[in-house]
Write a protein that holds these residues in place. Structure first.
Motif, short mmCIF file in Angstrom:
data_model
loop_
_atom_site.label_atom_id
_atom_site.label_comp_id
_atom_site.label_asym_id
_atom_site.label_seq_id
_atom_site.Cartn_x
_atom_site.Cartn_y
_atom_site.Cartn_z
N VAL A 1 0.84 -1.21 0.00
CA VAL A 1 0.00 0.00 0.00
C VAL A 1 0.87 1.25 0.00
CG1 VAL A 1 -1.67 1.33 1.33
CG2 VAL A 1 -1.97 -1.14 1.08
N MET A 2 1.89 1.26 0.85
CA MET A 2 2.79 2.41 0.90
C MET A 2 3.56 2.55 -0.41
SD MET A 2 4.22 2.58 4.81
CE MET A 2 4.89 0.92 4.81
N ALA A 3 3.93 1.42 -0.99
CA ALA A 3 4.68 1.45 -2.25
C ALA A 3 3.85 2.10 -3.36
CB ALA A 3 5.08 0.04 -2.66
N TRP A 4 2.52 1.86 -3.36
CA TRP A 4 1.67 2.46 -4.38
C TRP A 4 1.78 3.98 -4.33
CZ3 TRP A 4 -1.85 6.15 -5.22
CH2 TRP A 4 -2.56 6.13 -6.41
N LEU A 5 1.63 4.55 -3.14
CA LEU A 5 1.68 6.00 -3.00
C LEU A 5 3.04 6.54 -3.41
CD1 LEU A 5 0.52 8.70 -2.03
CD2 LEU A 5 1.30 8.10 0.29
N ILE A 6 4.10 5.90 -2.95
CA ILE A 6 5.45 6.40 -3.20
C ILE A 6 5.78 6.34 -4.69
CG2 ILE A 6 7.89 5.89 -2.80
CD1 ILE A 6 6.98 4.92 0.04
N GLN A 7 5.44 5.25 -5.34
CA GLN A 7 5.75 5.14 -6.77
C GLN A 7 4.91 6.08 -7.61
OE1 GLN A 7 8.81 3.09 -5.92
NE2 GLN A 7 8.37 3.53 -8.04
N GLY B 1 3.24 23.15 -9.30
CA GLY B 1 2.14 24.05 -9.60
C GLY B 1 0.80 23.45 -9.20
N GLY B 2 -0.14 23.44 -10.15
CA GLY B 2 -1.48 22.93 -9.86
C GLY B 2 -1.54 21.43 -9.68
N PHE B 3 -0.45 20.74 -9.96
CA PHE B 3 -0.43 19.29 -9.79
C PHE B 3 0.16 18.87 -8.45
CE2 PHE B 3 -0.43 19.95 -14.37
CZ PHE B 3 -1.45 19.10 -14.76
N ARG B 4 0.45 19.82 -7.60
CA ARG B 4 1.04 19.45 -6.32
C ARG B 4 0.04 18.62 -5.51
NH1 ARG B 4 1.02 24.28 -1.84
NH2 ARG B 4 -1.21 24.69 -1.83
N ASN B 5 0.55 17.89 -4.53
CA ASN B 5 -0.30 17.01 -3.72
C ASN B 5 -1.36 17.80 -2.97
OD1 ASN B 5 1.51 14.99 -4.44
ND2 ASN B 5 2.67 15.16 -2.54
N ARG B 6 -2.51 17.19 -2.80
CA ARG B 6 -3.46 17.72 -1.86
C ARG B 6 -2.95 17.47 -0.44
NH1 ARG B 6 -8.73 18.68 -4.44
NH2 ARG B 6 -9.56 18.97 -2.34
N VAL B 7 -3.55 18.12 0.52
CA VAL B 7 -3.06 18.06 1.90
C VAL B 7 -3.04 16.62 2.40
CG1 VAL B 7 -3.54 18.72 4.28
CG2 VAL B 7 -3.81 20.40 2.45
N THR C 1 -0.20 14.59 1.01
CA THR C 1 1.07 14.92 1.66
C THR C 1 1.14 14.30 3.05
OG1 THR C 1 1.21 17.00 0.43
CG2 THR C 1 2.54 16.81 2.43
N ILE C 2 0.05 14.35 3.79
CA ILE C 2 0.03 13.75 5.14
C ILE C 2 0.30 12.25 5.05
CG2 ILE C 2 -1.46 13.20 7.10
CD1 ILE C 2 -2.78 15.92 6.73
N THR D 1 6.87 16.99 -4.30
CA THR D 1 5.54 16.82 -4.89
C THR D 1 4.48 17.61 -4.14
OG1 THR D 1 5.28 14.76 -3.60
CG2 THR D 1 6.00 14.56 -5.90
N ALA D 2 4.81 18.14 -2.96
CA ALA D 2 3.88 19.01 -2.23
C ALA D 2 4.18 20.48 -2.49
CB ALA D 2 3.97 18.73 -0.73
N ASN D 3 5.20 20.77 -3.27
CA ASN D 3 5.68 22.13 -3.48
C ASN D 3 5.03 22.75 -4.72
OD1 ASN D 3 7.16 24.50 -3.92
ND2 ASN D 3 9.06 23.57 -3.17
N ARG D 4 4.29 23.85 -4.53
CA ARG D 4 3.64 24.52 -5.66
C ARG D 4 4.67 25.04 -6.66
NH1 ARG D 4 -1.33 26.75 -6.73
NH2 ARG D 4 -2.09 26.31 -4.63
#
Length: 462
Positions: free
Chosen positions: A57-63, A428-434, A437-438, A421-424
């Motif tokens: 599950v964690m690997a999915w998010l990271i990849q 830009g508009g593709f950065r992670n939602r909150v 990122t959490i 990936t959390a950095n605007r």
């Protein structure tokens, strides 16, 4: 609203975008994973089933985050870090640790291929390592001369062999369903089970797979050359286009994408999406499917390895090594299951060492802006594995120690990936939602902490 016919026509094109995650996913099925999962099943039965599931599950998010960085920016993670780390010595220090991690990974993969050749054909381990390294060079030449798509086809073919080889035994001798369900409850039984859990996760979430996936996505979706009709456009750098891509296409996103939209704005200059001829949103949607399929295959196969050992090797002496597990499978389930297991191990070593070498080359180029000839670089990174095989060092012990080295590299890959990936400014508009990122921070903290426990237990002898 597109018609049903148009939607059906678009499906093959969407499927054609799938591939980079399947190549990166081979890293989750390398010989280190095989050794960790076989040992866990043989020693503790179904106890650590939950660890395999959690790691996947964690690997999915990271990849996915790694692939998203490569798609939106047109740069790999090493390239992005190389551009943002201003200090020359800082880049060199970062490269050194990443390079050591890539070499440690290569040791495990070459040794795994050598052991498989020894089990199947009686090839001496040293010559098995040479053969494995030679095949990996051939696969890398395909990637460098024929492009990413043929390389993907070869690696996906090896992935299919891996899946069959490691999963067949579960159908011959199926595990107990109730025990599998009970294994989904998180728990440990003593210090050694904690060590094995950390080894499984350390072998699953591998730094070089993070570096490689961003580069694979970048190469697979490289933009077409800029039009020559405009000299002003011809001078645009890829980084400038990536920045505009992150900004201008943010308005295309919807809440379903898990991405933050930006207001609509005109874009007179070409973006990466325009140069590719494919909307970035479409690529990201295909990437979610790509990563999901890859992680489903990798997670299922890893789980099958553990279940095979839990159902058939629990309590059998000598199964804490690849050779011992092969012998036990041969004696307990017959030559077919054992042979397919060895074939899967061979395909695992060949495929994963090629992806690892690709990652190592990308790390050097992205951070140091140096491209070493492929053959020379591959020979240098092959030497440590061949030395270990030549001196007769225990292959399984070498595999375990290589996973310890990988533990040192986990924070250096995970923390920058989540931050970027959390950095605007970067996406830009593709950065992670909150919440994305959490989740990324939580996964990073958990993996770093557990790998810290692994290092402590190994170094103290506990």
């Amino acid at each position: 609203m597109p018609s049903a016919t148009a939607r059906r026509a678009s499906m093959p094109r969407l499927a054609w975008l799938i591939g980079p995650a399947l190549v990166a996913g081979v890293a989750y099925l390398d010989p280190g994973n095989v050794a960790s999962n076989m040992t866990a099943g043989a020693r503790y039965g179904y106890l650590l089933v939950w660890v395999v599931v959690l790691g996947n599950v964690m690997a999915w998010l990271i990849q996915y985050l790694s692939a998203k960085l490569g798609i939106v920016t047109g740069r790999s993670l090493p390239e992005t870090l190389g551009a943002r780390i201003r200090s020359k010595w800082g880049r060199r220090a970062y490269w050194l640790q990443a390079e050591l991690v890539a070499m440690a990974t290569d040791i495990a993969e070459v040794i795994g291929g050598a052991v498989a050749l020894n089990l199947l054909f009686g090839v001496p381990l040293l010559w098995g390592g040479v053969i494995t390294g030679t095949v990996s060079i051939t696969l890398l030449l395909i990637q460098s001369r024929r492009g990413p798509r043929p390389f993907e086809f070869v690696i996906i073919g090896l992935l299919a062999i891996i899946a069959i080889g490691f999963s067949f035994g579960v159908f011959v001798a199926p595990p107990d369903g109730a025990s599998v369900v009970a294994g989904l409850v998180p728990r440990f039984e003593g210090t050694d089970s904690v060590l094995l859990a950390a080894s499984i996760l350390g072998a699953t979430i591998m730094p070089h797979a993070i570096y490689a996936h961003s580069a694979l996505a970048r190469d697979r979706f490289a933009p077409r050359p800029l039009p020559r009709s405009s000299s002003e456009r011809g001078t645009r750098s890829l980084s400038e286009l990536a920045s505009r891509n992150a900004e201008t296409t943010g308005a295309e996103q919807t809440a379903d994408d898990g991405l933050e939209p930006l207001s609509d704005r005109s874009a007179p200059d070409p973006t990466l999406a325009e140069l590719r001829g494919i909307p970035t949103r479409r690529l990201l949607r295909a990437t979610k499917w790509d990563v999901s399929i890859a992680m489903l295959i990798a997670g299922t196969v890893n789980l099958c390895i553990l279940l095979l050992a839990a159902a058939n090797l629990a309590g059998v002496p000598g199964t804490d090594s690849l050779e011992g597990a092969y012998a036990a499978l041969y004696a307990g389930l017959g030559p077919l299951v054992a042979t397919l297991f060895a074939v899967g191990l061979l395909a695992s070593g060949l495929a994963s060492t090629s992806v690892g070498a690709y990652a190592g080359a990308e790390i050097m180029h992205g951070l140091l802006h140096i491209r070493v000839p492929l053959l020379a670089r591959r020979l240098v990174t092959l030497i440590p594995a061949l030395v270990i095989l030549a001196i007769g060092f225990d292959p399984t012990v070498a595999l375990v120690l290589s996973q310890v080295v990988l533990s040192f590299g986990i924070p250096f890959a995970l923390v920058p990936l989540v931050a970027l990936t959390a950095n605007r400014e970067v996406l830009g508009g593709f950065r992670n939602r909150v919440w994305t990122t959490i989740a990324g921070i939580a996964a990073s903290v958990f993996l770093i902490a557990l790998n810290g426990v692994l290092l402590f237990l190994v170094l103290t002898g506990a």
